[in-house]
Design a protein around this motif. Structure first.
Motif, short mmCIF file in Angstrom:
data_model
loop_
_atom_site.label_atom_id
_atom_site.label_comp_id
_atom_site.label_asym_id
_atom_site.label_seq_id
_atom_site.Cartn_x
_atom_site.Cartn_y
_atom_site.Cartn_z
N GLY A 159 -49.40 -20.90 16.41
CA GLY A 159 -48.89 -20.53 17.51
C GLY A 159 -49.53 -19.62 18.76
N ALA A 160 -49.84 -18.21 18.09
CA ALA A 160 -50.67 -17.90 19.34
C ALA A 160 -52.38 -18.41 19.74
CB ALA A 160 -51.69 -15.67 17.76
N ARG A 161 -52.50 -19.23 18.26
CA ARG A 161 -53.86 -19.58 18.64
C ARG A 161 -53.20 -20.11 19.71
NH1 ARG A 161 -58.31 -19.77 15.53
NH2 ARG A 161 -60.27 -21.01 16.58
N PHE A 162 -52.78 -20.96 19.58
CA PHE A 162 -52.60 -22.51 20.42
C PHE A 162 -51.96 -21.95 22.29
CE2 PHE A 162 -51.55 -26.19 19.47
CZ PHE A 162 -51.39 -27.08 20.60
N LEU A 163 -51.40 -20.85 22.33
CA LEU A 163 -51.04 -20.00 23.20
C LEU A 163 -51.81 -19.66 24.30
CD1 LEU A 163 -48.13 -19.65 25.05
CD2 LEU A 163 -47.90 -17.39 23.51
N ASP A 164 -52.59 -18.69 23.42
CA ASP A 164 -54.14 -17.93 23.89
C ASP A 164 -55.11 -19.66 24.63
OD1 ASP A 164 -53.41 -16.37 23.16
OD2 ASP A 164 -54.93 -15.61 21.75
N GLY A 165 -55.23 -20.53 23.74
CA GLY A 165 -56.18 -21.53 23.82
C GLY A 165 -55.37 -22.49 25.55
N LEU A 166 -53.95 -22.04 25.66
CA LEU A 166 -53.62 -23.36 26.62
C LEU A 166 -53.66 -21.92 27.77
CD1 LEU A 166 -49.96 -24.46 24.33
CD2 LEU A 166 -52.55 -25.57 26.16
N LYS A 167 -53.44 -20.90 27.69
CA LYS A 167 -54.04 -20.02 28.95
C LYS A 167 -55.03 -19.43 29.35
CE LYS A 167 -49.65 -17.17 27.81
NZ LYS A 167 -48.81 -15.98 27.06
N ILE A 203 -56.89 -22.70 29.69
CA ILE A 203 -57.58 -23.94 30.27
C ILE A 203 -56.99 -23.43 31.78
CG2 ILE A 203 -56.75 -25.66 30.79
CD1 ILE A 203 -55.67 -25.96 27.89
N ARG A 204 -58.08 -23.20 33.02
CA ARG A 204 -58.55 -23.19 34.38
C ARG A 204 -58.22 -24.92 35.03
NH1 ARG A 204 -56.93 -19.29 32.79
NH2 ARG A 204 -58.62 -17.45 32.52
N LEU A 223 -56.78 -28.25 21.77
CA LEU A 223 -56.73 -27.40 23.22
C LEU A 223 -57.94 -28.73 23.62
CD1 LEU A 223 -56.75 -24.34 21.38
CD2 LEU A 223 -54.84 -25.01 23.19
N GLU A 224 -59.07 -28.67 22.77
CA GLU A 224 -60.02 -29.29 23.98
C GLU A 224 -59.51 -30.61 24.87
OE1 GLU A 224 -63.13 -30.66 21.05
OE2 GLU A 224 -63.53 -28.57 20.72
N ARG A 225 -58.56 -31.45 23.81
CA ARG A 225 -58.05 -32.66 24.69
C ARG A 225 -56.98 -32.46 26.03
NH1 ARG A 225 -60.91 -33.11 20.34
NH2 ARG A 225 -61.74 -35.32 19.77
N LEU A 226 -56.30 -31.49 25.93
CA LEU A 226 -55.53 -30.88 26.94
C LEU A 226 -56.17 -30.26 27.80
CD1 LEU A 226 -52.49 -28.87 24.32
CD2 LEU A 226 -52.45 -30.65 25.48
N ALA A 227 -56.70 -29.40 27.42
CA ALA A 227 -57.95 -29.26 28.20
C ALA A 227 -58.48 -30.58 29.33
CB ALA A 227 -59.20 -28.37 28.28
N THR A 228 -59.03 -31.59 28.96
CA THR A 228 -59.78 -32.48 29.54
C THR A 228 -58.47 -32.87 30.48
OG1 THR A 228 -61.13 -33.01 27.79
CG2 THR A 228 -60.98 -34.49 29.31
#
Length: 404
Positions: free
Chosen positions: A317-325, A327-328, A392-397
């Motif tokens: 969860g911490a990894r996912f949250l950091d990754g989402l944050k 995303i620019r 996270l890669e797909r969410l960022a895209t």
């Protein structure tokens, strides 16, 4: 007629009540964090059936327990004892530190049972005049779909044209301890609240809120009822979300992940005499506490602990949250979450969240929108670091995609 000859979506639309608007995918198989549709496409499940499949799809140990029990005994009703109920009581009490347990089936049944129980406690123990018991709830709550529950919802879609509703509920803002203090009267028997408002868009209260809530409820002899049906059993990186502030509810409601997605199981847990007011014939359920449900729930709780799923939820969860944050994207208004209960709220000008969820489906991720602008992300607690990074890669895209 073979399944390949059936238009599943059209058939649902023709025969089914139109009370859902699902994403346009027909699922037929699941394993761990993955699900497959009828055409063989694979998706990462980022909804987990609203946290009911926290242990992953078709967990082999829960499946084995279900099959073994189904061969032996499935249902007796509570007219007789069975050899699984006492073990379920003992194990869930040991896991959660509870003193009394009331087994039910759905989350909504657990909520309704708690409402009945705290009212009865209010009349028989606290001394509230008959018919005057008050329960305080929060705006934007979601506790289920029964008539009793939707009567204190603030969502017009949930309660519109379903009245008249039962009285006895006060609605206050979520996360506002001062509002709670002001709302309490001598007739207040309980404060019913979600530790994190899931359906409202993963809304997290301010730090210290529940510490103050606990103090107010204790000082005024009000039962603190925490609806942990979504947040409980590891979803937020703790066994129960209450543990993030080191408090203890008087009554805790569990469901969803209590069976790992195999069977409807819920429970009302109490640390005081609230459930002690119930007498034979005053409340019950034909299926509540049945041997099949108990065997499944026991296995679901066991794998949660033995396989370190709660700790994994905290790490991933911490990894996912950091990754989402990280995303620019101009589309993102806010990212929030605790454990593997996450949300991305979009700016209104970005358009409805549903179109982003539909775009994610095309990239192999199933997520669900809520309240127009929010994408909820809640994968099974067995997700790995590599799978988080893949998502996270797909969410960022997707979140940087131009839909104009």
């Amino acid at each position: 007629m073979s399944s390949s000859d059936i238009d599943f979506i059209a058939t649902e639309a023709r025969f089914g009540a139109q009370n859902y608007a699902p994403i346009g995918v027909v699922l037929s198989r699941g394993e761990g964090v993955w699900v497959w549709d009828t055409e063989g496409n694979r998706y990462l499940d980022c909804l987990s059936a609203y946290s009911a499949v926290s242990q992953g799809h078709c967990h082999p140990k829960i499946l084995a327990a279900m099959v073994e029990q189904a061969h032996r005994l499935t249902l007796t009703s509570r007219a007789f004892h069975n050899d699984q109920l006492a073990l379920f009581y003992e194990e869930i009490a040991a896991l959660t530190g509870s003193h009394k347990v009331l087994p039910m089936n759905s989350g909504a049944e657990a909520v309704e049972s708690a409402i009945k129980s705290v009212r009865k406690w209010g009349y028989e123990v606290k001394g509230v005049p008959d018919g005057q018991a008050e329960i305080i709830v929060c705006a934007n709550n979601f506790h289920g779909r029964t008539l009793g529950i939707v009567g204190f919802s603030t969502d017009p879609e949930t309660h519109g044209h379903f009245g008249p509703f039962a009285p006895g509920f006060k609605i206050i803002p979520f996360g506002d301890a001062a509002a709670l203090e002001q709302a309490i009267t001598p007739n207040t028997v309980a404060f019913l609240v979600e530790p994190i408002q899931g359906e409202a868009g993963v809304v997290i209260p301010p730090a210290g809120y529940f510490t103050k809530v606990r103090e107010l409820c204790t000082a005024n002899n009000v039962m603190l009822v925490l609806d942990e049906i979504q947040t409980g059993l590891g979803r937020t990186g703790k066994l129960l979300a209450e543990q993030h502030e080191g408090i203890e509810a008087d009554v805790t409601l569990l469901g969803k992940a209590l069976s790992g997605g195999f069977y409807p199981v819920s429970a009302v847990l109490s640390n005081n005499d609230v459930l002690g007011t119930l007498r034979p014939g005053q409340h019950g359920s034909t299926f509540g506490g049945n041997p099949l449900a108990c065997a499944v729930a026991r296995a679901a709780m066991r794998v949660l602990v033995e396989e370190g799923m709660i700790e994994n939820a905290a790490r991933q969860g911490a990894r996912f949250l950091d990754g989402l944050k990280d995303i620019r994207a101009n589309t993102i208004r806010e990212v929030r979450g605790r454990g593997l209960m996450l949300a991305v709220e979009l700016h209104p000008e970005a358009g409805r969240a549903r179109r982003y969820c539909e775009a994610l489906q095309g990239k192999g991720i199933l997520a669900k929108d809520t309240h127009e602008q929010t994408i909820r992300i809640a994968p099974p607690l067995v997700i790995t670091s590599d799978q988080v990074d893949w998502a996270l890669e797909r969410l960022a895209t997707t979140l940087t995609q131009d839909f104009s």
